[in-house]
Design a protein around this motif. Sequence first.
Motif, short mmCIF file in Angstrom:
data_model
loop_
_atom_site.label_atom_id
_atom_site.label_comp_id
_atom_site.label_asym_id
_atom_site.label_seq_id
_atom_site.Cartn_x
_atom_site.Cartn_y
_atom_site.Cartn_z
N TYR A 1 0.82 -1.22 0.00
CA TYR A 1 0.00 0.00 0.00
C TYR A 1 0.85 1.27 0.00
N TYR A 2 2.18 1.12 0.05
CA TYR A 2 3.07 2.27 -0.08
C TYR A 2 4.34 1.83 -0.79
N ASP A 3 5.04 2.79 -1.40
CA ASP A 3 6.25 2.48 -2.16
C ASP A 3 7.47 2.44 -1.25
N CYS A 4 8.47 1.71 -1.70
CA CYS A 4 9.76 1.65 -1.00
C CYS A 4 10.52 2.95 -1.24
N ASN A 5 11.49 3.23 -0.38
CA ASN A 5 12.34 4.41 -0.56
C ASN A 5 13.12 4.37 -1.86
N CYS A 6 13.29 3.15 -2.41
CA CYS A 6 14.03 3.02 -3.67
C CYS A 6 13.18 3.46 -4.86
N SER B 1 8.75 -6.63 5.70
CA SER B 1 9.40 -7.44 6.74
C SER B 1 10.57 -6.74 7.41
N SER B 2 10.37 -5.48 7.74
CA SER B 2 11.36 -4.71 8.51
C SER B 2 10.65 -4.09 9.70
N SER B 3 11.40 -3.52 10.62
CA SER B 3 10.75 -2.84 11.74
C SER B 3 9.93 -1.65 11.27
N SER B 4 10.44 -0.93 10.26
CA SER B 4 9.68 0.19 9.70
C SER B 4 8.36 -0.29 9.12
N ALA B 5 8.40 -1.44 8.45
CA ALA B 5 7.20 -1.98 7.81
C ALA B 5 6.13 -2.34 8.83
#
Length: 319
Positions: free
Chosen positions: A169-174, A184-188
Amino acid sequence: MYIGVDLGGTNIAVGLVDEEARLKYQKSIPTKSERTAEAIIMDIINLIQEIINDYGFPKEGIKAIGVGIPGLVNYKTGDVIQCVNLNWENVPLKVPIENALGIPVFIDNDATLAGLAEFEAGAMKGVKSGIILTLGTGVGGGIIIDGKIHTGFNGIASEIGHMVVGENYYDCNCGRNGCLETFSSSSAIINYTKKLMEEKNSETVIADKIQGNYENLNGKIIFEAAINGDQLAKKVVDRFVKYLSIGIVNLINIIDPEIFVLGGGISKVGGFLLDKVREEVNRTKNFKNIPVTKIKLAELGNEAGIIGAAMLGKQHKIN
């Protein structure tokens, strides 16, 4: 002896490591990442010299220096292509350190070197091939094949966090959508927990834990709530595990390593996370008649960065 340098956005850690990957002595200082690259590199040089002087080991006995960077590197030239944490782009690193100290210098990505550390002295010791996934603010990775770091032709082969595993539902920083680290990260998991709480689909103890301030939300709170049966937290963790397992199964299909190692801050959750990932990977793997690849937790903790960097130097000197 070898020198390992773990260069992060918060601290510069330097250590002296022996042939058996044992950390003998270490020191660290704040990075102060707002400074110029030249100032930070000078701090690295000075700290290396301090380590050598403090330990009383002759500089001539240092065979190589390895440096781990939280970003993209050109391991052939020793330049940092990009490091967001330090705001570096195309910064020469190998040459100024070599010129100052007269010792061969080698650089690589810090997650890759965490994998090398676990291969030499931790959870991967005794195997020929393995993959580490560092689960923190993002998702880093390191691939070891036949005892050697696999970096690829352009040095980007271990960017596992940017493997696309689904639609998000949102784009990656890349700039792309569906990268593993957006699931699958803490931010996610912080982002997804906040989303569910704002939608008010279910009650959660997390609301009391953060006292109405999302700035207090972190992975530890979410996993603890899930372990204690909180339904919203369990939904968040199950999603985390689902997509992490998709990434692991994809890597099994491509590389078929002997072992996966889970490192980074989230791995401190321990057996709860490990059991769920093993179960999901076993359930979703393609080849049901082949045993599931071994999955373990990283063993070296904060020492992995220094040890892995030092062992990079060892690998290059041997080869």
